[in-house]
Scaffold this motif. Structure first.
Motif, short mmCIF file in Angstrom:
data_model
loop_
_atom_site.label_atom_id
_atom_site.label_comp_id
_atom_site.label_asym_id
_atom_site.label_seq_id
_atom_site.Cartn_x
_atom_site.Cartn_y
_atom_site.Cartn_z
N PHE A 103 0.81 -1.21 0.00
CA PHE A 103 0.00 0.00 0.00
C PHE A 103 0.85 1.27 0.00
O PHE A 103 0.38 2.33 -0.43
CB PHE A 103 -1.09 -0.01 1.08
CG PHE A 103 -0.68 0.11 2.52
CD1 PHE A 103 -0.07 1.24 3.02
CD2 PHE A 103 -1.00 -0.91 3.44
CE1 PHE A 103 0.25 1.36 4.36
CE2 PHE A 103 -0.69 -0.79 4.79
CZ PHE A 103 -0.06 0.35 5.24
N ILE A 137 -5.66 -0.80 8.32
CA ILE A 137 -6.32 -0.77 7.01
C ILE A 137 -7.51 -1.71 6.98
O ILE A 137 -8.55 -1.41 6.38
CB ILE A 137 -5.32 -1.13 5.90
CG1 ILE A 137 -4.18 -0.10 5.86
CG2 ILE A 137 -6.02 -1.18 4.55
CD1 ILE A 137 -4.64 1.34 5.73
N GLN A 138 -7.38 -2.87 7.64
CA GLN A 138 -8.50 -3.81 7.72
C GLN A 138 -9.71 -3.16 8.40
O GLN A 138 -10.84 -3.29 7.95
CB GLN A 138 -8.08 -5.06 8.50
CG GLN A 138 -7.41 -6.12 7.65
CD GLN A 138 -8.37 -6.85 6.75
OE1 GLN A 138 -8.66 -6.39 5.64
NE2 GLN A 138 -8.89 -7.99 7.19
N LYS A 141 -11.14 -0.50 6.16
CA LYS A 141 -11.85 -1.14 5.05
C LYS A 141 -13.21 -1.67 5.50
O LYS A 141 -14.20 -1.58 4.76
CB LYS A 141 -11.00 -2.29 4.48
CG LYS A 141 -11.61 -2.96 3.26
CD LYS A 141 -10.70 -4.07 2.74
CE LYS A 141 -11.31 -4.76 1.54
NZ LYS A 141 -10.45 -5.86 1.04
N THR A 144 -15.54 1.23 5.65
CA THR A 144 -15.74 1.89 4.36
C THR A 144 -16.47 0.99 3.38
O THR A 144 -17.36 1.44 2.64
CB THR A 144 -14.38 2.31 3.76
OG1 THR A 144 -13.66 3.09 4.71
CG2 THR A 144 -14.57 3.12 2.49
N HIS A 145 -16.09 -0.29 3.35
CA HIS A 145 -16.71 -1.25 2.42
C HIS A 145 -17.16 -2.50 3.19
O HIS A 145 -16.58 -3.58 3.02
CB HIS A 145 -15.71 -1.64 1.33
CG HIS A 145 -15.16 -0.50 0.55
ND1 HIS A 145 -15.96 0.34 -0.21
CD2 HIS A 145 -13.88 -0.04 0.42
CE1 HIS A 145 -15.21 1.26 -0.80
NE2 HIS A 145 -13.96 1.06 -0.41
N CYS A 148 -17.54 -6.16 1.79
CA CYS A 148 -16.40 -7.07 1.61
C CYS A 148 -16.33 -8.12 2.72
O CYS A 148 -15.60 -9.10 2.60
CB CYS A 148 -15.09 -6.29 1.56
SG CYS A 148 -14.94 -5.17 0.16
N LYS A 254 -11.75 7.78 3.73
CA LYS A 254 -12.06 7.29 2.39
C LYS A 254 -10.96 7.66 1.40
O LYS A 254 -10.60 6.88 0.52
CB LYS A 254 -13.40 7.85 1.92
CG LYS A 254 -14.61 7.34 2.68
CD LYS A 254 -15.88 7.99 2.17
CE LYS A 254 -17.10 7.51 2.93
NZ LYS A 254 -18.35 8.19 2.47
N LEU A 257 -7.85 5.45 1.98
CA LEU A 257 -8.08 4.09 1.50
C LEU A 257 -8.02 4.04 -0.03
O LEU A 257 -7.47 3.08 -0.62
CB LEU A 257 -9.43 3.57 1.99
CG LEU A 257 -9.69 2.07 1.81
CD1 LEU A 257 -8.65 1.24 2.58
CD2 LEU A 257 -11.09 1.70 2.29
N LYS A 258 -8.52 5.06 -0.67
CA LYS A 258 -8.48 5.13 -2.14
C LYS A 258 -7.04 5.25 -2.64
O LYS A 258 -6.67 4.64 -3.64
CB LYS A 258 -9.31 6.32 -2.62
CG LYS A 258 -9.40 6.44 -4.13
CD LYS A 258 -10.29 7.60 -4.53
CE LYS A 258 -10.38 7.71 -6.07
NZ LYS A 258 -11.24 8.86 -6.47
N THR A 261 -5.10 1.90 -2.47
CA THR A 261 -5.73 0.78 -3.19
C THR A 261 -5.33 0.82 -4.66
O THR A 261 -5.38 1.89 -5.26
CB THR A 261 -7.26 0.85 -3.07
OG1 THR A 261 -7.62 0.85 -1.68
CG2 THR A 261 -7.92 -0.33 -3.77
#
Length: 262
Positions: A103, A137-138, A141, A144-145, A148, A254, A257-258, A261
């Motif tokens: 990352f 990050i987990q 994530k 955020t998502h 998943c 956000k 994270l973008k 990624t």
């Protein structure tokens, strides 16, 4: 673009890590065989890791330049990018986690692609990367998502429904650290919602993770509803259930994270 062009843009420099290496090498040389041990344990792995990371990033930037997605000459006129690259490189030199190295590479590449990032914000996020680990990050994530993590939600839901007379339950916990500890609990075969399992050590770990991403303003306490369907389950059938999470991502979270990624 040739690799030499890139090296002309980002000339050789002596980072804090290089200075520390020189100091460590000087001290180790005072001990018989100390220099050899220092070279073996510290220098070789660091040099190999940094060289491989540089090659991957340079190759990706060259690919983007050749496909006209970036202009390396124009990029060389963005001093904030040069500074960002060098700061990230220092972190690469002291990082051993493969996921973090990935990352960090994505961050540099995406920064090259996005010329609209404010200089102050870019430097702030670059500094944040120093304290961020794959576990941070987990968690980010997840908030955020959440889609998943449907499989884990379904697993916890099915465990919770076992032995009950039907209906469905919510993945509702008292705090963000508690929910992170249960969702990311190592042994996925254990029903973390229905048994009195000792999660104290795990919860303490995720408390530290949550505290960090909260202080960095990547997440905020805010109820977030995520709906999904569980597969057909003997005795209960297919039912819709809700997952209530204790946090949601901020715009800064956000954005980070973008940027990390691919």
């Amino acid at each position: 673009m040739k690799n030499n062009d890139f090296l002309d843009v980002y000339p050789t420099y002596e980072s804090d890590i290089d200075k520390a290496y020189r100091a460590g090498h000087a001290v180790s040389s005072l001990i018989p065989t100390g220099a050899a041990i220092y070279e073996s344990i510290v220098t070789n792995p660091t040099q190999k890791r940094t060289k491989l990371w540089m090659e991957q990033v340079i190759s990706k930037l060259a690919e983007l330049d050749e496909s006209n997605k970036i202009d390396i000459k124009e990029l060389s006129n963005r001093p904030e990018f040069s500074a960002t690259f060098l700061k990230v490189l220092q972190e690469v030199e002291i990082s051993s986690q493969r996921e973090k190295l990935t990352f960090l590479a994505n961050f540099v590449v995406n920064t090259a692609l996005d010329s609209d990032i404010g200089e102050d914000l870019l430097f702030i996020m670059t500094d944040c990367l120093k304290t961020i680990t794959p576990s941070h990050i987990q968690a980010l994530k997840l908030y955020t998502h959440p889609v998943c993590f449907d499989e884990r939600f379904v697993q916890i839901h099915n465990y919770t429904c076992m032995g009950q007379s039907g209906g469905f339950t919510h993945l509702k916990t008292n705090s963000a650290p508690e929910e992170l500890a249960k969702i990311f609990y190592t042994d996925k075969s254990i029903n973390v919602m229905a048994t009195n399992i000792n999660l104290e050590e795990t919860q303490l770990f995720w408390q530290l993770i949550h505290k960090n991403i909260s202080l960095l303003n990547f997440v905020e306490l805010k109820e977030q509803i995520h709906k999904t369907k569980i597969p057909s389950y003997k005795g209960y059938g297919e039912k819709t259930f809700k997952v209530t999470l204790n946090c949601s991502p901020t715009s800064l979270g956000k954005k980070l994270l973008k940027l990390i990624t691919p």
